[in-house]
Design an enzyme around this catalytic site. Sequence first.
Site, PDB file in Angstrom:
ATOM      1  N   ASP A 147     -95.220  13.941 -21.258  1.00  0.00           N
ATOM      2  CA  ASP A 147     -94.833  12.949 -20.257  1.00  0.00           C
ATOM      3  C   ASP A 147     -94.748  11.535 -20.829  1.00  0.00           C
ATOM      4  O   ASP A 147     -94.361  10.607 -20.128  1.00  0.00           O
ATOM      5  CB  ASP A 147     -95.828  12.984 -19.087  1.00  0.00           C
ATOM      6  CG  ASP A 147     -95.399  12.130 -17.904  1.00  0.00           C
ATOM      7  OD1 ASP A 147     -94.198  12.140 -17.579  1.00  0.00           O
ATOM      8  OD2 ASP A 147     -96.248  11.440 -17.314  1.00  0.00           O
ATOM      9  N   SER A 181     -92.565   9.296 -12.848  1.00  0.00           N
ATOM     10  CA  SER A 181     -92.175  10.703 -12.905  1.00  0.00           C
ATOM     11  C   SER A 181     -92.129  11.286 -11.498  1.00  0.00           C
ATOM     12  O   SER A 181     -93.003  11.007 -10.671  1.00  0.00           O
ATOM     13  CB  SER A 181     -93.175  11.494 -13.754  1.00  0.00           C
ATOM     14  OG  SER A 181     -93.281  10.945 -15.051  1.00  0.00           O
ATOM     15  N   GLN A 239     -87.605  16.865 -16.990  1.00  0.00           N
ATOM     16  CA  GLN A 239     -88.270  15.970 -16.034  1.00  0.00           C
ATOM     17  C   GLN A 239     -87.240  15.066 -15.376  1.00  0.00           C
ATOM     18  O   GLN A 239     -86.302  14.607 -16.031  1.00  0.00           O
ATOM     19  CB  GLN A 239     -89.309  15.097 -16.740  1.00  0.00           C
ATOM     20  CG  GLN A 239     -90.047  14.148 -15.806  1.00  0.00           C
ATOM     21  CD  GLN A 239     -91.023  13.251 -16.556  1.00  0.00           C
ATOM     22  OE1 GLN A 239     -90.695  12.116 -16.870  1.00  0.00           O
ATOM     23  NE2 GLN A 239     -92.198  13.768 -16.844  1.00  0.00           N
TER      24      GLN A 239
END
Length: 298
Positions: free
Chosen positions: A215, A240, A290
């Site tokens: 991430d 995110s 993502q």
Amino acid sequence: MNEDRTATALASLLDLLDLERVERDIFRGGSVQSVVPRVFGGQVAAQALVAACRTVPEGRLPHSLHAYFLRPGDPGAPIVYTVDRIRDGRSFTTRRVVAVQHGQPIFHLSASCQAYEEGLEHQEPMPAAPDPETLPTAEELLPRYAHLFHDPEVPQRLLKAREAVDLRYVEAPPFASAGEQREARSQVWFRTNGKLDGVRDDPTLHICLATYVSDMTLLDSVLLAHGRGGWAVGDVVGASLDHAMWFHRPFRADEWLLYDQESPTAQGGRGLGKGRIFTRDGRLAVSVIQEGVIRVPR
């Protein structure tokens, strides 16, 4: 970077992923101060995967996860992870995890685990990249661009947040490229700042550590395509939204991994990032996708 400091940082990260078991399927984890005033998304994803794996039969490893970030996490409060045992089949195990703070869900994860079996084999080739040893460390890189950050404390906060992980950009990162539109692609090499030996050296931990790191940079390629430097230079705000990973082949998080990332699209205040993680000898270990909020301040 000071070896004692990085060893302490890695030990702290491992402690962060070593959740307290409150009840059979309920776990509690702490947080560390992030570079932004919320819990780092990679942390809550990795902790949720740890919680799921604590309830899985021995010998079954995660092969995929799908997750949504629902609310910003409070780094000053513990996070409670509740696991639902959705299914235990002959080969596959499915778990659902909800992370809760202050009585509200902040994160939701579904994970599937599988016992090892033989099958068909093929993969994309590993893209070209320079050796990680030839690239600057974060400690060498960040001071060069300190004058670009909107807050003079950002470089030190970034360094502290990444003490446990040696992460090296193949090309200049977004914060060094503001105003310069580039191909929607970026690469980083990463590994833990220290070896994982002894009782903590197990495949599940390596998978959870890769989840943590995944991430950190995945939306960089979105920023590069538009000449944006990111939150660190104050020209976008973002977070995110969801995160998906597929674990294909064994790997070690304490050995160099190439994270090859690209963005096929951005629209509607959102940007999509796709990543592939390769071992140094060219095996495709992980695929990642993502979507995140990417907004330009008005």
